[in-house]
Scaffold this motif. Sequence first.
Motif, short mmCIF file in Angstrom:
data_model
loop_
_atom_site.label_atom_id
_atom_site.label_comp_id
_atom_site.label_asym_id
_atom_site.label_seq_id
_atom_site.Cartn_x
_atom_site.Cartn_y
_atom_site.Cartn_z
N PRO A 34 0.83 -1.21 0.00
CA PRO A 34 0.00 0.00 0.00
C PRO A 34 0.86 1.26 0.00
N LEU A 35 1.83 1.33 -0.89
CA LEU A 35 2.75 2.46 -0.94
C LEU A 35 2.70 3.05 -2.34
N ASN A 36 2.80 4.36 -2.41
CA ASN A 36 3.04 4.97 -3.71
C ASN A 36 3.95 6.16 -3.48
N MET A 37 4.34 6.81 -4.56
CA MET A 37 5.31 7.90 -4.47
C MET A 37 4.85 8.99 -3.50
N ASP A 38 3.57 9.37 -3.58
CA ASP A 38 3.11 10.47 -2.74
C ASP A 38 3.13 10.12 -1.26
N ILE A 39 2.75 8.89 -0.93
CA ILE A 39 2.78 8.49 0.48
C ILE A 39 4.22 8.53 1.00
N VAL A 40 5.15 8.03 0.19
CA VAL A 40 6.55 8.02 0.61
C VAL A 40 7.06 9.45 0.79
N TYR A 41 6.76 10.34 -0.16
CA TYR A 41 7.18 11.74 -0.03
C TYR A 41 6.54 12.39 1.21
N ASN A 42 5.27 12.08 1.44
CA ASN A 42 4.58 12.71 2.58
C ASN A 42 5.19 12.26 3.91
N ILE A 43 5.54 10.97 3.98
CA ILE A 43 6.19 10.48 5.20
C ILE A 43 7.56 11.15 5.35
N GLY A 44 8.30 11.23 4.25
CA GLY A 44 9.62 11.87 4.28
C GLY A 44 9.53 13.31 4.76
N ASP A 45 8.58 14.05 4.24
CA ASP A 45 8.44 15.46 4.63
C ASP A 45 8.12 15.61 6.12
N ALA A 46 7.21 14.77 6.62
CA ALA A 46 6.84 14.87 8.04
C ALA A 46 8.06 14.59 8.91
N ILE A 47 8.79 13.52 8.58
CA ILE A 47 9.97 13.17 9.39
C ILE A 47 11.01 14.29 9.31
N ASN A 48 11.30 14.74 8.11
CA ASN A 48 12.44 15.64 7.94
C ASN A 48 12.14 17.08 8.33
N LYS A 49 11.01 17.61 7.93
CA LYS A 49 10.75 19.02 8.21
C LYS A 49 10.49 19.23 9.70
N ILE A 50 9.70 18.35 10.29
CA ILE A 50 9.42 18.49 11.72
C ILE A 50 10.67 18.06 12.51
N GLY A 51 11.33 17.00 12.06
CA GLY A 51 12.51 16.50 12.75
C GLY A 51 13.66 17.50 12.79
N PHE A 52 13.90 18.18 11.67
CA PHE A 52 14.95 19.20 11.62
C PHE A 52 14.70 20.26 12.69
#
Length: 238
Positions: A211-229
């Motif tokens: 159940p993965l697609n490009m947008d889900i992966v990008y959205n997870i990446g953004d949440a981790i990285n932008k909030i994590g930074f």
Amino acid sequence: MFNFILGVSLQPGDFTGFTFFIGSVSMLAATVFFLVQHGQVDKKFKDSMLVAALITGIAAVHYYYMRDQWAAGLGSPTELRYIDWILTVPLMVVEFALLTGVGMRKLFWASVVMLVTGYFGESGVTGMLDAQIWGAIAGLAYFWMAYEVGCLTIFGGPSGEVGNALAKADGKIPAAGRMLQWFVLVGWSIYPLGYMLGTDGWYSGMLAGLPLNMDIVYNIGDAINKIGFGMAVWSAAK
Ligand SMILES: *C/C=C(C)/C=C/C=C(C)/C=C/C1=C(C)CCCC1(C)C
């Protein structure tokens, strides 16, 4: 009438759309948090906290519109996605420069190369080269950035100028720098995975059952990285 305020409604069962929605809400919450904390931290960290809030604030607005575009059935919001990145990734680079006082220009241009070539590959606008070649150029820019900020020192490897300056800085800066290096090394590597998922004939077939697609992966990446930074900078600042 409420569509004016709430935008287009998501359909039940639209998991990808849901991750866009969660993205906009969590970016907004993080922005409020960083702004409130801006008032609490030491003077020398105030700019860093403000930049952290700008990163998540810009993303919150883009996520709002990306969710709309997705919910309206217009597919992957590639343009909005890359507009968001071309604003927020250079701001993430500013966080390194604020901690160390060096490296701003080089990292800025490398991030522009990475994102412009990534956009060419993903959108297919150039028609000249295929997604693999543009992706490889973006990947080289990414590796160079990872080296420059000192990600390789995690394994005892060499470091670029920014990485050296981070290691030599005083107080809590080296510890904050190490966290940011982990984000660049591991967190940012989520994006090329999303890119490959979105490129036909690469892994799109292999992961077909998931159940993965490009947008889900990008959205997870953004949440981790932008909030994590922002959280990494905040933990050094408080
Ligand atoms: C908040 C947004 C961030 C941190 C976005 C980061 C994006 C990347 C590190 C993208 C990297 C890419 C590659 C390394 C190769 C394929 C093309 C990209 C642009 C997806």
